[in-house]
Design a protein around this motif. Structure first.
Motif, mmCIF file in Angstrom:
data_model
loop_
_atom_site.group_PDB
_atom_site.id
_atom_site.type_symbol
_atom_site.label_atom_id
_atom_site.label_comp_id
_atom_site.label_asym_id
_atom_site.label_seq_id
_atom_site.Cartn_x
_atom_site.Cartn_y
_atom_site.Cartn_z
ATOM 1 N N UNK A 1 0.822 -1.212 0.000
ATOM 2 C CA UNK A 1 0.000 0.000 0.000
ATOM 3 C C UNK A 1 0.852 1.257 0.000
ATOM 4 N N UNK A 2 2.133 1.121 0.244
ATOM 5 C CA UNK A 2 3.011 2.287 0.349
ATOM 6 C C UNK A 2 2.923 3.146 -0.918
ATOM 7 N N UNK A 3 2.699 4.439 -0.705
ATOM 8 C CA UNK A 3 2.680 5.360 -1.839
ATOM 9 C C UNK A 3 1.349 5.422 -2.574
ATOM 10 N N UNK A 4 0.358 4.644 -2.148
ATOM 11 C CA UNK A 4 -0.952 4.713 -2.795
ATOM 12 C C UNK A 4 -1.815 5.750 -2.082
ATOM 13 N N UNK A 5 -3.094 5.790 -2.404
ATOM 14 C CA UNK A 5 -3.997 6.648 -1.630
ATOM 15 C C UNK A 5 -4.892 5.769 -0.749
ATOM 16 N N UNK A 6 -5.741 6.427 0.067
ATOM 17 C CA UNK A 6 -6.476 5.691 1.092
ATOM 18 C C UNK A 6 -7.356 4.588 0.502
#
Lengths: 295, 216
Positions: free
Chosen positions: A127-132
């Motif tokens: 999930x790192x660097x993605x949005x919520x």
């Protein structure tokens, strides 16, 4: 036999004297005015409220500020019953409803920060660097595939943080009640933010935390923040005094003084400074005189 | 932490003692006469009543907390007393909590007194009141035990303290609620120190009780 009786009498006398003496010392009969504030655990756990309280009480020595720290949902319930004079919370939809129903007036936003999606540094759900919303989708997909590898810990307590979490789940297109709750990878604690972070840490799981509590607990955690920005993670805190029409006995005079103090330069400076020394960064951004942020 | 005696820990300890001792005092003042009445009087449904009292030994602290909360809440029947989130409210809750156990053990203590003493006192021409005093005196250690038990339940509970007291710093925060809070904050050392303080108080009480018994 007489010495026995004397002894018992003496003990009873001591108990009575201690009870009465302690009452005189700590009892609730002083001339102080009490201002009861229901607040969220996320504000209390950071230690910031203690500092605000000390500064306020030194200016208003006749007022005793008392915090009852619970989730936003319960804080608003205390407000609905008139058991407190003011609430300090962070869930706009619930706050609007509270005001619409006539329990509170004059919602005042005073500070904001962001929710963090935190998780193990290895980031098995990527999930790192993605949005919520993408992050939550990835957690759901990976968790469904292998709950022993990826799990999510929820407050599950109707708090402001929990409310936000549900909003994000629903935004991913999944129905919270039917396809998130009760899944093997989804764990509800029913406890405050600190406990929930500790549990997520033990289980190497993902969770949603307000940034203030996360930073305050960082020293005890191996979890790292992975998604920290974006509109969906904006966390705005507000104060709402009770409506005097509905609750004529509420301590509105001191509640107004408190709000004025929190919004004053001195009060806002505490938000601006708090945490720099202890956590290396501030926990809140003050909001006085600014429009409510939208991003 | 234990040795340095942090002023906040001292205040919390004193407050805990104040609240629990007051509850024990009020609980005892109600329960011992109540237990005495139940033991000495014969009436219909006595067995059932004693069964109910014994069942209430297991009264969950959270249930008492909830009921007293509803009672003391601003909207509740006693809301005008403004006792919610105060030490006074906590004392009411803890008193209710220990009533069954002290009453029940009073009945047990009195049952332990041999019938001969009762008969003897009567045959020597004692009045009812004098007989009562003779029996109470005979049962005093067991009665003291009932009081200690009540105190133990009051000082160690967390449900009432949390729900009625609200764990307000400097006002209603007691040893058990501080432990719950500090544990949730990850301050395990402080929680353990507080647990030790609580046990030391219990030890002190137990030593006092033993001293009295040895004086016999």
């Amino acid at each position: 036999m007489n010495s026995n009786r004397k002894m018992i009498l003496a003990i009873i006398a001591v108990i009575v004297v201690v009870a009465i003496g302690a009452y005189a010392l700590y009892g609730n009969f002083g001339p102080k005015e009490e201002l009861k504030i229901a607040t969220t655990t996320s504000l209390e756990d950071t230690g910031l409220l203690e500092e605000l309280e000390a500064a306020f009480e030194s200016k208003n020595p006749n007022v005793d500020v008392q915090f009852v720290a619970v989730g936003t949902g319960q804080a608003l319930e205390y407000g609905r019953k008139g058991d407190v004079d003011l609430v300090m919370v962070h869930a706009k939809a619930q706050e609007d409803k509270f005001i619409e129903e006539g329990y509170g007036i004059n919602r005042t936003v005073f500070a904001y920060n962001y929710f963090y999606i935190v998780g193990p540094a290895s980031d098995p759900a990527k999930i790192n660097g993605t949005n919520a919303t993408t992050a939550f989708k990835n957690i759901m997909t990976s968790g469904t595939a292998d709950p022993s590898l990826v799990s999510f810990v929820s407050r599950g307590d109707n708090s402001g943080t929990h409310t936000r979490e549900i909003q994000i789940w629903n935004k991913t297109g999944a129905d919270y009640n039917s396809s998130i709750r009760g899944q093997p990878w989804y764990i509800e604690t029913g406890k405050g933010m600190g406990d929930t972070l500790t549990l997520a840490n033990q289980k190497n799981a993902y969770t949603l935390s307000d940034s203030g509590t996360y930073l305050a607990f960082k020293g005890n955690l191996t979890l790292v923040p992975l998604v920290t920005q974006g509109k969906d993670l904006l966390n705005i805190y507000s104060m709402i005094p009770l409506n005097t029409t509905k609750f004529p006995n509420t301590n509105s005079a001191d509640a107004d003084k408190w709000i004025a103090f929190v919004m004053s330069d001195e009060g806002q400076k505490i938000f601006e400074e708090y945490g720099k020394a202890k956590y290396g960064q501030t926990l809140f951004t003050p909001l006085a005189g600014q429009p409510e942020p939208t991003n | 932490m234990l040795i340095s005696l942090d002023p906040e820990v001292v205040t919390i300890t004193l407050r805990t003692l104040e609240i629990s001792l007051s509850s024990t005092l009020f609980g005892t003042l109600i329960s011992i006469p109540l237990g005495g009445i139940i033991y000495f009087k014969t009436f219909k449904g006595k067995r059932v009543l004693i069964n109910v009292i014994q069942t209430l030994y297991s009264l969950p602290t959270v249930l008492v907390g909830l009921l007293v909360f509803l009672l003391l809440s601003n909207e509740g029947p006693l809301g005008s007393l403004e006792l919610l989130f105060t030490p006074g409210g906590m004392i009411i809750g803890q008193t209710i909590l220990i009533l069954p156990i002290v009453t029940g053990f009073t009945i047990i203590a009195l049952s332990g007194v041999k019938d001969e003493i009762r008969d003897l006192a009567f045959s020597l021409g004692s009045s009812e009141f004098q007989t009562l005093r003779a029996i109470m005196r005979e049962a005093k250690y067991a009665l003291l035990g009932a009081v200690i038990l009540g105190f133990g339940r009051a000082i160690s509970e967390v449900g009432v303290a949390m729900m009625i007291g609200g764990n307000i710093r400097g006002f209603t925060r007691v040893i058990t609620t501080t432990m719950a809070l500090e544990t949730s904050k990850g301050n395990v050392e402080l929680s353990i120190s507080l647990g030790m303080i609580l046990l030391m108080i219990a030890l002190a009480i137990s030593v006092i009780l033993n001293l009295i018994q040895e004086k016999k």
